[in-house]
Design a protein around this motif. Sequence first.
Motif, short mmCIF file in Angstrom:
data_model
loop_
_atom_site.label_atom_id
_atom_site.label_comp_id
_atom_site.label_asym_id
_atom_site.label_seq_id
_atom_site.Cartn_x
_atom_site.Cartn_y
_atom_site.Cartn_z
N LEU A 168 0.75 -1.32 0.13
CA LEU A 168 0.01 -0.11 0.01
C LEU A 168 0.76 1.33 0.03
O LEU A 168 0.43 2.23 -0.78
CB LEU A 168 -0.98 -0.13 1.27
N THR A 169 1.99 1.41 0.80
CA THR A 169 2.83 2.25 0.78
C THR A 169 3.46 2.54 -0.91
O THR A 169 3.41 3.57 -1.18
CB THR A 169 3.99 2.30 1.79
N LEU A 170 3.99 1.57 -1.06
CA LEU A 170 4.34 1.63 -2.60
C LEU A 170 3.44 2.34 -3.64
O LEU A 170 3.65 3.11 -4.26
CB LEU A 170 5.02 0.20 -3.39
N LEU A 171 2.27 1.81 -3.41
CA LEU A 171 1.18 2.05 -4.26
C LEU A 171 0.89 3.67 -4.02
O LEU A 171 0.88 4.26 -4.98
CB LEU A 171 -0.09 1.16 -4.14
N ASP A 172 0.92 3.95 -3.06
CA ASP A 172 0.28 5.53 -2.52
C ASP A 172 1.29 6.48 -2.68
O ASP A 172 1.04 7.70 -3.29
CB ASP A 172 -0.05 5.52 -1.18
N THR A 173 2.53 5.92 -2.63
CA THR A 173 3.75 6.99 -2.78
C THR A 173 4.18 6.78 -4.19
O THR A 173 4.89 7.97 -4.67
CB THR A 173 4.89 6.84 -1.91
N GLY A 174 4.17 6.00 -4.92
CA GLY A 174 4.88 5.76 -6.31
C GLY A 174 6.25 5.81 -6.23
O GLY A 174 7.05 5.93 -7.19
N CYS A 175 6.95 5.44 -5.10
CA CYS A 175 8.28 5.76 -4.85
C CYS A 175 8.98 4.38 -5.30
O CYS A 175 8.23 3.18 -5.45
CB CYS A 175 8.84 5.83 -3.47
N ARG A 176 10.42 4.44 -5.66
CA ARG A 176 11.06 3.25 -6.06
C ARG A 176 11.30 2.14 -4.93
O ARG A 176 11.65 2.91 -3.86
CB ARG A 176 12.37 3.73 -6.78
N SER A 217 14.23 0.94 -4.01
CA SER A 217 15.34 1.52 -3.20
C SER A 217 14.79 2.63 -2.10
O SER A 217 15.55 2.82 -1.26
CB SER A 217 16.50 1.67 -4.17
N GLU A 218 14.17 3.63 -2.92
CA GLU A 218 13.66 4.63 -2.19
C GLU A 218 12.95 4.35 -0.81
O GLU A 218 13.18 4.84 0.32
CB GLU A 218 12.66 5.69 -3.03
N ASP A 253 10.62 9.37 8.74
CA ASP A 253 10.36 9.91 7.52
C ASP A 253 8.76 9.65 7.27
O ASP A 253 8.55 10.18 6.18
CB ASP A 253 10.95 9.13 6.39
N LEU A 254 8.32 8.96 8.10
CA LEU A 254 6.77 8.83 8.02
C LEU A 254 5.95 9.61 9.01
O LEU A 254 6.12 9.59 9.97
CB LEU A 254 6.36 7.29 8.22
N ALA A 302 4.80 10.87 3.40
CA ALA A 302 6.29 9.91 3.63
C ALA A 302 7.31 10.83 2.75
O ALA A 302 7.15 11.44 1.98
CB ALA A 302 6.09 8.73 2.88
N LEU A 303 8.37 11.05 3.55
CA LEU A 303 9.47 11.74 2.95
C LEU A 303 10.70 10.99 2.09
O LEU A 303 11.08 10.03 3.09
CB LEU A 303 10.09 12.61 4.14
N ILE A 304 10.84 11.03 1.01
CA ILE A 304 11.95 10.56 0.25
C ILE A 304 13.12 11.33 0.64
O ILE A 304 13.08 12.35 -0.24
CB ILE A 304 11.41 10.22 -1.08
N ARG A 305 14.19 11.03 1.12
CA ARG A 305 15.28 11.85 1.42
C ARG A 305 16.12 11.89 0.08
O ARG A 305 16.79 12.91 -0.02
CB ARG A 305 15.94 11.34 2.71
N ARG A 306 16.23 10.72 -0.40
CA ARG A 306 17.45 10.75 -1.53
C ARG A 306 16.34 9.80 -2.97
O ARG A 306 16.76 8.62 -2.87
CB ARG A 306 18.56 9.77 -0.96
#
Length: 180
Positions: free
Chosen positions: A143-151, A153-154, A162-163, A170-174
């Motif tokens: 669900l987090t990957l789906l909601d954020t669209g982050c990679r 590795s991120e 970060d949450l 969610a904060l993607i720092r890098r």
Amino acid sequence: VISSALDEDIAEFLFDREARGLSQGTLRFYRQKLALVQSYSRSVGISSTSELSTKAIREMLVQLQRNHNAGGVHAAYRAVRAFLLWWGDEAAPLGWRSPLARVAPPRVPIEPLEPVGAKEIHGLLADCRRGTFYGDRDRAVILTLLDTGCRASEFLAMNHGDLDLTQGQALIRRGKGAKP
């Protein structure tokens, strides 16, 4: 394999990219794509960067088309372009002109990727056994990957801090290019 002047130039280029702090993924990309250039160059007797001609680069791109898709050929072109731009600034003799000045980038057809459908997402979530550590964890990951669209590795680089569960942020720092 005997090292050539071209091999040494590519090693210097990679060292420069590492010193600039490029990500391991970017360094791996350059290593892999420039290895194709080295392999082709060896096969046709090119041993120095200054011997890379417009014709040689075009021949290499045509050869790559035989066993690489259009995106892979374009990736090799981009790596050669970055390398030759660097070499032109760092080591090229006076008056040298990049052979890529007359080589157009290979075309890459735009083929949109099909998104993962709702049916597949529901199937993945159904496989997560609720009330168990692994099931609840896997459900949260999906669900987090789906909601954020982050990679991936991120996502893996995220820390608890970060949450923000209250705000749903969610904060993607890098992220890509080391951007937050």
